[in-house]
Design a protein around this motif. Structure first.
Motif, PDB file in Angstrom:
ATOM      1  N   HIS A 120       2.446  -2.134   4.654  1.00 53.96           N
ATOM      2  CA  HIS A 120       3.522  -2.928   4.060  1.00 53.96           C
ATOM      3  C   HIS A 120       3.012  -4.265   3.496  1.00 53.96           C
ATOM      4  CE1 HIS A 120       6.256   0.053   5.504  1.00 53.96           C
ATOM      5  NE2 HIS A 120       5.946  -0.182   6.773  1.00 53.96           N
ATOM      6  N   LYS A 121       1.731  -4.438   3.501  1.00 52.37           N
ATOM      7  CA  LYS A 121       1.101  -5.634   2.945  1.00 52.37           C
ATOM      8  C   LYS A 121       0.866  -5.417   1.445  1.00 52.37           C
ATOM      9  CE  LYS A 121      -2.965  -8.503   3.997  1.00 52.37           C
ATOM     10  NZ  LYS A 121      -4.181  -8.579   4.854  1.00 52.37           N
ATOM     11  N   LEU A 122       1.039  -6.474   0.649  1.00 48.63           N
ATOM     12  CA  LEU A 122       0.821  -6.344  -0.787  1.00 48.63           C
ATOM     13  C   LEU A 122      -0.653  -6.062  -1.082  1.00 48.63           C
ATOM     14  CD1 LEU A 122       3.000  -9.214  -2.320  1.00 48.63           C
ATOM     15  CD2 LEU A 122       3.604  -6.808  -2.002  1.00 48.63           C
ATOM     16  N   VAL A 123      -0.880  -5.196  -2.057  1.00 43.49           N
ATOM     17  CA  VAL A 123      -2.248  -4.827  -2.419  1.00 43.49           C
ATOM     18  C   VAL A 123      -3.044  -6.044  -2.875  1.00 43.49           C
ATOM     19  CG1 VAL A 123      -3.628  -3.452  -4.030  1.00 43.49           C
ATOM     20  CG2 VAL A 123      -1.602  -2.455  -2.963  1.00 43.49           C
ATOM     21  N   VAL A 124      -2.389  -7.039  -3.473  1.00 43.36           N
ATOM     22  CA  VAL A 124      -3.092  -8.232  -3.928  1.00 43.36           C
ATOM     23  C   VAL A 124      -3.775  -8.953  -2.777  1.00 43.36           C
ATOM     24  CG1 VAL A 124      -1.128  -9.816  -3.698  1.00 43.36           C
ATOM     25  CG2 VAL A 124      -2.887 -10.262  -5.443  1.00 43.36           C
ATOM     26  N   ASP A 125      -3.295  -8.741  -1.556  1.00 46.83           N
ATOM     27  CA  ASP A 125      -3.873  -9.386  -0.385  1.00 46.83           C
ATOM     28  C   ASP A 125      -4.876  -8.500   0.347  1.00 46.83           C
ATOM     29  OD1 ASP A 125      -2.321 -11.731  -0.719  1.00 46.83           O
ATOM     30  OD2 ASP A 125      -0.602 -10.769   0.240  1.00 46.83           O
ATOM     31  N   TYR A 126      -5.174  -7.327  -0.207  1.00 49.92           N
ATOM     32  CA  TYR A 126      -6.144  -6.436   0.418  1.00 49.92           C
ATOM     33  C   TYR A 126      -7.568  -6.936   0.178  1.00 49.92           C
ATOM     34  CZ  TYR A 126      -2.954  -2.533   1.547  1.00 49.92           C
ATOM     35  OH  TYR A 126      -1.982  -1.721   2.080  1.00 49.92           O
ATOM     36  N   SER A 127      -8.447  -6.676   1.138  1.00 48.21           N
ATOM     37  CA  SER A 127      -9.873  -6.940   0.964  1.00 48.21           C
ATOM     38  C   SER A 127     -10.476  -5.895   0.027  1.00 48.21           C
ATOM     39  CB  SER A 127     -10.584  -6.880   2.313  1.00 48.21           C
ATOM     40  OG  SER A 127     -10.557  -5.553   2.820  1.00 48.21           O
TER      41      SER A 127
ATOM     42  N   GLY B  46       0.809  -1.207   0.000  1.00 47.32           N
ATOM     43  CA  GLY B  46       0.000   0.000   0.000  1.00 47.32           C
ATOM     44  C   GLY B  46       0.846   1.262   0.000  1.00 47.32           C
ATOM     45  N   ARG B  47       1.864   1.295   0.837  1.00 50.99           N
ATOM     46  CA  ARG B  47       2.731   2.476   0.880  1.00 50.99           C
ATOM     47  C   ARG B  47       3.522   2.633  -0.411  1.00 50.99           C
ATOM     48  NH1 ARG B  47       5.021   6.420   3.803  1.00 50.99           N
ATOM     49  NH2 ARG B  47       3.779   6.040   5.666  1.00 50.99           N
ATOM     50  N   GLU B  48       4.019   1.538  -0.964  1.00 51.68           N
ATOM     51  CA  GLU B  48       4.760   1.621  -2.222  1.00 51.68           C
ATOM     52  C   GLU B  48       3.872   2.145  -3.350  1.00 51.68           C
ATOM     53  OE1 GLU B  48       8.000  -2.019  -1.611  1.00 51.68           O
ATOM     54  OE2 GLU B  48       6.023  -2.418  -2.496  1.00 51.68           O
ATOM     55  N   LEU B  49       2.605   1.740  -3.339  1.00 54.63           N
ATOM     56  CA  LEU B  49       1.670   2.218  -4.363  1.00 54.63           C
ATOM     57  C   LEU B  49       1.488   3.724  -4.266  1.00 54.63           C
ATOM     58  CD1 LEU B  49      -0.436   1.672  -6.592  1.00 54.63           C
ATOM     59  CD2 LEU B  49      -2.120   1.344  -4.776  1.00 54.63           C
ATOM     60  N   LEU B  50       1.351   4.238  -3.054  1.00 58.27           N
ATOM     61  CA  LEU B  50       1.198   5.679  -2.876  1.00 58.27           C
ATOM     62  C   LEU B  50       2.481   6.424  -3.252  1.00 58.27           C
ATOM     63  CD1 LEU B  50      -0.885   5.968   0.420  1.00 58.27           C
ATOM     64  CD2 LEU B  50      -1.674   5.932  -1.955  1.00 58.27           C
TER      65      LEU B  50
ATOM     66  N   LYS C  19     -10.552  -0.302  -2.028  1.00 56.42           N
ATOM     67  CA  LYS C  19     -11.248   0.967  -2.295  1.00 56.42           C
ATOM     68  C   LYS C  19     -10.565   2.110  -1.544  1.00 56.42           C
ATOM     69  CE  LYS C  19     -14.756  -0.061  -5.037  1.00 56.42           C
ATOM     70  NZ  LYS C  19     -16.162  -0.110  -4.642  1.00 56.42           N
ATOM     71  N   LYS C  20     -10.148   1.849  -0.311  1.00 52.25           N
ATOM     72  CA  LYS C  20      -9.520   2.908   0.488  1.00 52.25           C
ATOM     73  C   LYS C  20      -8.133   3.270  -0.038  1.00 52.25           C
ATOM     74  CE  LYS C  20     -10.277   0.940   4.554  1.00 52.25           C
ATOM     75  NZ  LYS C  20     -10.332   0.781   6.042  1.00 52.25           N
ATOM     76  N   ILE C  21      -7.342   2.290  -0.454  1.00 47.83           N
ATOM     77  CA  ILE C  21      -6.011   2.630  -0.984  1.00 47.83           C
ATOM     78  C   ILE C  21      -6.160   3.315  -2.342  1.00 47.83           C
ATOM     79  CG2 ILE C  21      -5.483   0.488  -2.221  1.00 47.83           C
ATOM     80  CD1 ILE C  21      -3.072   2.516  -0.001  1.00 47.83           C
ATOM     81  N   GLY C  22      -7.184   2.914  -3.122  1.00 48.75           N
ATOM     82  CA  GLY C  22      -7.462   3.601  -4.388  1.00 48.75           C
ATOM     83  C   GLY C  22      -7.887   5.039  -4.158  1.00 48.75           C
TER      84      GLY C  22
ATOM     85  N   ALA D  21       1.287  10.405   2.298  1.00 46.90           N
ATOM     86  CA  ALA D  21       0.959   8.979   2.350  1.00 46.90           C
ATOM     87  C   ALA D  21       0.742   8.536   3.784  1.00 46.90           C
ATOM     88  CB  ALA D  21       2.064   8.157   1.698  1.00 46.90           C
ATOM     89  N   THR D  22       1.606   8.966   4.690  1.00 38.60           N
ATOM     90  CA  THR D  22       1.467   8.605   6.096  1.00 38.60           C
ATOM     91  C   THR D  22       0.141   9.095   6.655  1.00 38.60           C
ATOM     92  OG1 THR D  22       3.861   8.605   6.466  1.00 38.60           O
ATOM     93  CG2 THR D  22       2.462   8.897   8.401  1.00 38.60           C
ATOM     94  N   GLN D  23      -0.224  10.324   6.328  1.00 34.20           N
ATOM     95  CA  GLN D  23      -1.483  10.886   6.826  1.00 34.20           C
ATOM     96  C   GLN D  23      -2.692  10.152   6.253  1.00 34.20           C
ATOM     97  OE1 GLN D  23      -1.045  14.996   5.712  1.00 34.20           O
ATOM     98  NE2 GLN D  23       0.118  15.518   7.567  1.00 34.20           N
ATOM     99  N   LEU D  24      -2.664   9.869   4.946  1.00 36.63           N
ATOM    100  CA  LEU D  24      -3.784   9.176   4.312  1.00 36.63           C
ATOM    101  C   LEU D  24      -3.922   7.754   4.836  1.00 36.63           C
ATOM    102  CD1 LEU D  24      -3.315  10.462   0.663  1.00 36.63           C
ATOM    103  CD2 LEU D  24      -5.382  10.772   2.040  1.00 36.63           C
ATOM    104  N   LEU D  25      -2.821   7.045   4.983  1.00 34.09           N
ATOM    105  CA  LEU D  25      -2.867   5.677   5.513  1.00 34.09           C
ATOM    106  C   LEU D  25      -3.435   5.663   6.919  1.00 34.09           C
ATOM    107  CD1 LEU D  25       0.606   4.485   4.197  1.00 34.09           C
ATOM    108  CD2 LEU D  25      -1.598   3.496   3.529  1.00 34.09           C
ATOM    109  N   ASP D  26      -3.094   6.671   7.705  1.00 39.81           N
ATOM    110  CA  ASP D  26      -3.601   6.738   9.075  1.00 39.81           C
ATOM    111  C   ASP D  26      -5.095   7.039   9.095  1.00 39.81           C
ATOM    112  OD1 ASP D  26      -3.241   6.809  11.964  1.00 39.81           O
ATOM    113  OD2 ASP D  26      -3.555   8.964  11.792  1.00 39.81           O
TER     114      ASP D  26
END
Length: 275
Positions: free
Chosen positions: A148-155, A112-116, A160-163, A134-139
């Motif tokens: 640090h989890k791969l986006v492929v493993d996101y629910s 997720g962070r790498e994508l941002l 939707k939230k990382i997008g 990125a830190t603020q949005l992730l929080d």
């Protein structure tokens, strides 16, 4: 019911008198083979508002948003965002908009962070500013624990939230969202909603499509109703709702929906064992 357009677009659509609307659409058409998806629509979406583009499935909402955001070239017509033509001045337009499309496709082998970080650098933001945002949005979007989890493993809700975070990272003037709450759990939906409300409070514009009238009625202050590729009504929530007690009832009347008596047609349905 005939098509309705409310208000004086020269003043109200753009907020302050003389200011351009957030989005201006003129004579927009799109055909796929023999199927007309969008049939010459005109739209003026006011700046600084939470705007709903609503309609039944197949109304042309996704096709319209795709053309408005420069993802799909129209057969005819023009689109301006903040006074800039989407097709004549695409660089200026893309710098001003954020998009969360239907069928969101992400770089799934990134975290997720790498994508941002990647999105921010593509937008030309300095590395330090990207890291800070990125830190603020992730929080705020409750993704810090999964950064640090791969986006492929996101629910679905996490995707939707990382997008949404990627769409907001460069602080766009207008944010376009296609069914942003579809398939999202209530907790994620509440988080997304709070972020969007804060975003519009700052003076930015959100345009999102939906077919859930209760959601639109609770979020939006301006609505455009679409059916069969045409705009049936546009204006403030109160204007579109008119004399109806809810947006749902006004919507059903505008799109020409009628209750169907299925009693005779489905007289075999129910009663247990097949007969």
């Amino acid at each position: 019911m005939p098509d309705q357009t409310f208000g004086d677009s020269s003043d109200t659509a753009g907020g302050a008198p003389g200011a351009p609307p957030a989005v201006r659409v003129r004579g927009l058409w799109k055909r796929f083979g023999e199927q007309i998806a969008v049939a010459g629509i005109d739209l003026e979406l006011p700046a600084g508002k939470f705007i709903g583009l609503v309609g039944p499935n197949g109304a042309g909402k996704t096709t319209t948003l795709s053309m408005v955001t420069g993802l799909l070239r129209p057969d005819m017509g023009s689109v301006e965002i903040g006074g800039h033509d989407v097709w004549r001045d695409p660089v200026a337009v893309k710098a001003r908009i954020g998009v969360l499309p239907e069928g969101l496709r992400l770089f799934e082998r990134l975290s997720g962070r790498e994508l941002l970080a990647y999105t921010g650098r593509l937008r030309g933001l300095p590395g330090g500013e990207v890291d800070k945002r990125a830190t603020q949005l992730l929080d705020v979007l409750d993704l810090a624990g999964a950064q640090h989890k791969l986006v492929v493993d996101y629910s679905t809700g996490m995707r939707k939230k990382i997008g949404l975070a990627a769409a907001l990272l460069h602080n766009p003037e207008v944010l376009f969202l296609d069914e942003p709450f579809e398939g999202v759990d209530p907790v994620s939906a509440s988080t997304i909603r709070r972020v969007l409300e804060r975003y519009t409070t700052s003076g930015a514009t959100v345009v999102f499509s939906s077919h859930v009238m209760e959601l639109v009625e609770s979020l939006c202050d301006w609505v455009a109703v679409m059916a069969a590729g045409r705009i049936r009504a546009q204006g403030t929530l109160a204007e579109v709702r008119g004399g109806s007690d809810s947006l749902q009832n006004a919507f059903l009347e505008l799109v020409g929906a009628h209750d169907r008596d299925a009693g005779d047609a489905l007289d075999w349905l129910g009663g247990g064992a097949a007969r």
